[in-house]
Scaffold this motif. Structure first.
Motif, PDB file in Angstrom:
ATOM      1  N   ILE A 185     -16.353   5.080   1.636  1.00 25.75           N
ATOM      2  CA  ILE A 185     -16.696   3.893   2.431  1.00 25.75           C
ATOM      3  C   ILE A 185     -15.607   3.651   3.473  1.00 25.75           C
ATOM      4  O   ILE A 185     -14.425   3.502   3.130  1.00 25.75           O
ATOM      5  CB  ILE A 185     -16.830   2.645   1.523  1.00 25.75           C
ATOM      6  N   TYR A 186     -16.006   3.595   4.713  1.00 27.43           N
ATOM      7  CA  TYR A 186     -15.057   3.306   5.794  1.00 27.43           C
ATOM      8  C   TYR A 186     -15.046   1.802   6.077  1.00 27.43           C
ATOM      9  O   TYR A 186     -16.087   1.147   6.038  1.00 27.43           O
ATOM     10  CB  TYR A 186     -15.423   4.097   7.055  1.00 27.43           C
ATOM     11  N   GLY A 187     -13.856   1.287   6.381  1.00 30.41           N
ATOM     12  CA  GLY A 187     -13.732  -0.143   6.652  1.00 30.41           C
ATOM     13  C   GLY A 187     -13.902  -0.495   8.109  1.00 30.41           C
ATOM     14  O   GLY A 187     -14.281  -1.613   8.443  1.00 30.41           O
ATOM     15  N   SER A 188     -13.600   0.439   8.990  1.00 29.36           N
ATOM     16  CA  SER A 188     -13.629   0.145  10.425  1.00 29.36           C
ATOM     17  C   SER A 188     -14.874   0.715  11.083  1.00 29.36           C
ATOM     18  O   SER A 188     -15.229   1.873  10.849  1.00 29.36           O
ATOM     19  CB  SER A 188     -12.392   0.748  11.117  1.00 29.36           C
ATOM     20  N   VAL A 208     -11.694   3.656   2.549  1.00 24.96           N
ATOM     21  CA  VAL A 208     -10.721   4.001   3.593  1.00 24.96           C
ATOM     22  C   VAL A 208     -10.623   2.797   4.528  1.00 24.96           C
ATOM     23  O   VAL A 208     -11.555   2.529   5.294  1.00 24.96           O
ATOM     24  CB  VAL A 208     -11.183   5.250   4.375  1.00 24.96           C
ATOM     25  N   THR A 209      -9.526   2.070   4.408  1.00 26.15           N
ATOM     26  CA  THR A 209      -9.479   0.807   5.168  1.00 26.15           C
ATOM     27  C   THR A 209      -8.212   0.645   6.012  1.00 26.15           C
ATOM     28  O   THR A 209      -7.109   0.955   5.558  1.00 26.15           O
ATOM     29  CB  THR A 209      -9.613  -0.414   4.215  1.00 26.15           C
ATOM     30  N   PHE A 261      -8.300   3.560  -3.124  1.00 29.82           N
ATOM     31  CA  PHE A 261      -8.107   3.141  -1.726  1.00 29.82           C
ATOM     32  C   PHE A 261      -7.236   4.136  -0.958  1.00 29.82           C
ATOM     33  O   PHE A 261      -6.207   4.598  -1.465  1.00 29.82           O
ATOM     34  CB  PHE A 261      -7.410   1.780  -1.670  1.00 29.82           C
ATOM     35  N   ILE A 262      -7.660   4.391   0.263  1.00 30.99           N
ATOM     36  CA  ILE A 262      -6.802   5.045   1.254  1.00 30.99           C
ATOM     37  C   ILE A 262      -6.658   4.025   2.376  1.00 30.99           C
ATOM     38  O   ILE A 262      -7.662   3.544   2.915  1.00 30.99           O
ATOM     39  CB  ILE A 262      -7.438   6.346   1.767  1.00 30.99           C
ATOM     40  N   SER A 263      -5.414   3.644   2.673  1.00 30.39           N
ATOM     41  CA  SER A 263      -5.229   2.582   3.659  1.00 30.39           C
ATOM     42  C   SER A 263      -4.304   3.043   4.773  1.00 30.39           C
ATOM     43  O   SER A 263      -3.509   3.968   4.590  1.00 30.39           O
ATOM     44  CB  SER A 263      -4.662   1.329   2.977  1.00 30.39           C
TER      45      SER A 263
END
Ligand SMILES: Cc1cc2nc3c(=O)[nH]c(=O)nc-3n(C[C@H](O)[C@H](O)[C@H](O)COP(=O)(O)O)c2cc1C
Length: 190
Positions: free
Chosen positions: A10-13, A75-76, A105-107
């Motif tokens: 899931i992408y945050g942007s 991924v945020t 999470f990958i941030s």
């Protein structure tokens, strides 16, 4: 249990010109190396947002993807010390499909590497009966960590962190899948 698992990435942007695409350019080929996973992608750039959240068609699509997933990799970036509104709209689009599933999470961001966004997401996912795992991959000053072609300057370090995170996520995904099959999560507190 060593059966196949489905992971939702899931992408945050959803911003035009987003750095998320550079992260994706490194991450998605690496994830393909984790052969036990089928990967599905939830990307705000491909969804329709309204003032009330996702539109009906997008919400239905996202809900069925979240239902299908055994684990999540989010991924945020960090926006003003929090996570993006588009990501919250995705999270809020359903409730039960998140239950008893692990999240990693990958941030990325500036000095904090997006970790302030991640800490807030941990509170959100507790409410959704999901398990946020400890390990993260965090990219501070993310734009300094990739060359102009999108290759990480320190691939060994980054891939090593990803491997640890994925091993933890896999442990939880297997454990919780076994538990969900043994007992319906709703029935555990009925
Ligand atoms: C509205 C906005 C707010 C931001 N706030 C922060 C912040 O609080 N902390 C930080 O480290 N970076 C912040 N940044 C920088 C972003 O983390 C960086 O631009 C990142 O690349 C954004 O991800 P994206 O390009 O995939 O949308 C902000 C960026 C935007 C657009």
């Amino acid at each position: 249990m060593t059966e196949r698992l489905t992971i939702a990435l899931i992408y945050g942007s959803g911003r035009e010109g987003r750095f998320a695409d550079t992260i994706a350019g490194w991450l998605e080929p690496e994830l393909a190396g984790f052969h036990q996973y089928d990967i599905i992608r939830i990307d705000p750039a491909e969804l329709v947002f309204t003032p009330g959240g996702l539109d009906e068609a997008s919400a239905e699509r996202v809900e069925s993807q979240i239902l299908q997933a055994d684990a999540f990799l989010i991924v945020t970036p960090e926006y003003n010390h929090a996570y993006p509104a588009a990501l919250k709209a995705i999270i809020d689009s359903c409730f039960r499909p998140w239950h008893a599933k692990p999240i990693a999470f990958i941030s990325y961001g500036g000095v904090s590497g997006g970790l302030r966004a991640v800490e807030q997401l941990r509170l959100v996912f507790a409410e959704l009966h999901a398990v946020a795992i400890r390990e993260t991959v965090s990219l501070a000053h993310a734009w300094t960590q990739f060359d102009p072609a999108g290759n990480p300057f320190r691939p060994g370090q980054l891939n090593g962190q990803l491997t640890v995170l994925m091993r933890r996520l896999t442990w939880w995904a297997n454990a919780l899948k076994t538990a969900r099959i043994a007992t319906r999560y709703d029935e555990a507190a009925a």
